[in-house]
Enzyme design. Sequence first.
Site, PDB file in Angstrom:
ATOM      1  N   GLU A  43       0.420 -49.484  81.511  1.00 18.10           N
ATOM      2  CA  GLU A  43       1.576 -48.920  80.797  1.00 18.10           C
ATOM      3  C   GLU A  43       2.304 -47.846  81.570  1.00 18.10           C
ATOM      4  O   GLU A  43       3.527 -47.840  81.641  1.00 18.10           O
ATOM      5  CB  GLU A  43       1.145 -48.307  79.447  1.00 18.10           C
ATOM      6  CG  GLU A  43       0.995 -49.281  78.314  1.00 18.10           C
ATOM      7  CD  GLU A  43      -0.317 -50.017  78.395  1.00 18.10           C
ATOM      8  OE1 GLU A  43      -1.129 -49.673  79.259  1.00 18.10           O
ATOM      9  OE2 GLU A  43      -0.514 -50.935  77.583  1.00 18.10           O
ATOM     10  N   HIS A 112      -4.862 -48.337  66.561  1.00 18.47           N
ATOM     11  CA  HIS A 112      -3.706 -49.226  66.441  1.00 18.47           C
ATOM     12  C   HIS A 112      -2.794 -48.795  65.309  1.00 18.47           C
ATOM     13  O   HIS A 112      -1.914 -49.537  64.915  1.00 18.47           O
ATOM     14  CB  HIS A 112      -4.164 -50.666  66.198  1.00 18.47           C
ATOM     15  CG  HIS A 112      -4.626 -51.349  67.452  1.00 18.47           C
ATOM     16  ND1 HIS A 112      -5.895 -51.175  67.946  1.00 18.47           N
ATOM     17  CD2 HIS A 112      -3.982 -52.181  68.303  1.00 18.47           C
ATOM     18  CE1 HIS A 112      -6.020 -51.882  69.061  1.00 18.47           C
ATOM     19  NE2 HIS A 112      -4.880 -52.497  69.298  1.00 18.47           N
TER      20      HIS A 112
END
Lengths: 307, 436
Positions: A43, A112
């Site tokens: 990322e 998440h």
Amino acid sequence: MDRDPRVCVMGEDVGHYGGSYKVTKGLADKYGDLRVLDTPIAENSFTGMAVGAAMTGLRPIVEGMNMGFLLLAFNQISDNCGMLHYTSGGQFTIPTVIRGPGGVGRQLGAEHSQRLESYFQSIPGIQMVACSTPYNAKGLMKAAIRSENPVVLFEHVLLYNLKERIPDEEYVLSLEEAEMVRPGEHVTILTYSRMRYHVMQAAKTLVNKGYDPEVIDIRSLKPFDLYTIGNSVKKTHRVIIVEECMRTGGIGASLTAAINENFHDYLDAPIVCLSSQDVPTPYAGTLEEWTVVQPAQIVAAVEQICR
Amino acid sequence: MACSATTRIIHNPLAISSSRSAEKSDFSCKILSPSSFWGSASLGKKLLSVNKAISPISRRSATVVAVSDVVKEKKLKSSSSVSNLLITKEEGLVLYEDMVLGRAFEDMCAQMYYRGKMFGFVHLYNGQEAVSTGFIKLLKKEDCVVSTYRDHVHALSKGVPARQVMSELFGKTTGCCRGQGGSMHMFSKEHNVLGGFAFIGEGIPVATGAAFTSKYKREVLKEDCDEVTLAFFGDGTCNNGQFFECLNMAALWKLPIVFVVENNLWAIGMSHLRATSDPEIWKKGPAFGMPGVHVDGMDVLKVREVAIEAVGRARRGEGPTLVECETYRFRGHSLADPDELRDPAEKAHYATRDPITALKKYILENKLASEAELKAIEKKIDEVVEDSVEFADKSPVPARSQLLENVFADPRGFGIGPDGKYRCEDPKFTEGTAQV
């Protein structure tokens, strides 16, 4: 992507897989593997790559497979996206869009289920918007792509299945404006993203009980649209903020400060901020329900503030 | 797969003794324990054998030898033959001037810092000039350079005027970044210097992105684009995740980028050997599918030979290269660094390998230019540097009105104020006094 060949997408599984929530479905077939780039799991580096590409003329859209993963890209988002236009004395622009699904889903577990808007809001030089309906998702996405500023666009995991009739003709929304969802007289309810739906559910109950709430979807999390918000405060004199962010240092906290600073004289009651609990989102369904704000709490808060 | 037949490892040129470095190699072995220093000839030979045992790529190219080695061998036989020289007179003078500019500029920075004209963290490049000059002088204007906080000389080599760099260091509005960046953030859109980054490793993905744009322009926009990007960074950065992530992506997509490691053995006070499990950084290239090359970074001609090959590879679309330049910084990490940890003997050793002195010797020995011509260059550079200081001194400091400019490319990003107007339309905004 049709209109401007410099627009490209980068992210994990955005190409052949079509995106973890199928947002980019079919795009790789149409535009090719380079314009819809499947990245390795890195990322920080691919967000930095998007910054470098933006500085040299492209208009990349970075997808965080889940917004939470963008914590790994914080270095690039804060230092490079946010700051390079300034530290280069205005020489380089970073027209990137950083987007992805975030928020609390259905028992996805703590990592998440993160709300990064509160973490990113202090970064100078970026704009943040949160979409909540198919209509504003499209309009805000177009505006974000066309903007010369780096924009972080927050989508919500539970809102991808919404269906709505949207105009055929092209439209672009303003990144800095809030949306009047339901005009009213008694109380201003400020919200964004998924909580809009909890608020509207509560609004139904409230209307039956004789209340007239004004619901505004602030959409622009940074900067706040103080005009729309201010006009509402001047009308109703009561404010409730309903958000999915954690209480500490969240968007609601900033909004409370901004309203107090600018519209203090118009308030008849202290601002009420309903946020998620400051806990890592639990897996168990019941516990998860109690971490986020539920319609019943909103109804109770309105009744309380309107007494 | 990036390991095509055209890749080759250019073995450490020092391994083959040449007239210049032979007398120095024994010296280095005595001063430093063999395992701590990778520049000496005997270790170079050890590197060769290690190559063959471990790296599959080197096994394939083991018979290939560096161009500069072949040329040097010929030179030993007939040193009067000008056609065997590595550079022409013009090239030699360009290289000399660039390195002298880098050195003189940095020395002036130190002076100015101690006189209170520039502040904060200033990282000087003294001693490493061969790397910047060796690589950047090969580039076109459209090629991009990305650096770290030790970026003054990269900017100068790329063509940013000394005046603009000095002004930036003084924090004046005429600086290349309007005084907003400072020593660690040199940017130039005109000369394609993409920064200037304070956090190490942070610039490597940006460089990868610039290389990605080059590939995108060629393959998607169908433009005639062969622009190359150079990413400069140090030995400390080579233990950072962003380094490895970008090596992977660059090799995967065959991006036109060269990763140039300026291995000066020290990351502030952390010796490269104390921080790295396998200190041979060039070896990490083949692990990702790109050639890894080790070169003597104190010798501008050797760096240039490697650079020609690496930049050429990138331009032809053959993909990235990892080049480890063994170099040394003569000063501390920054002007605030007392530099107590480095062994004075190590510093003395490298001082004898000053790249500028070496090039001067080469130019004079091979009669490429006269002493007078070189002196003229040095004088010219002194004037350029003096002029840049004068210019910076006379330049105005940024006015308050500059405070809120440039935060956003589109200043509507500051949002809508309570009066319904965009905040950037508020006159206080342009004065720099608005509350945003």
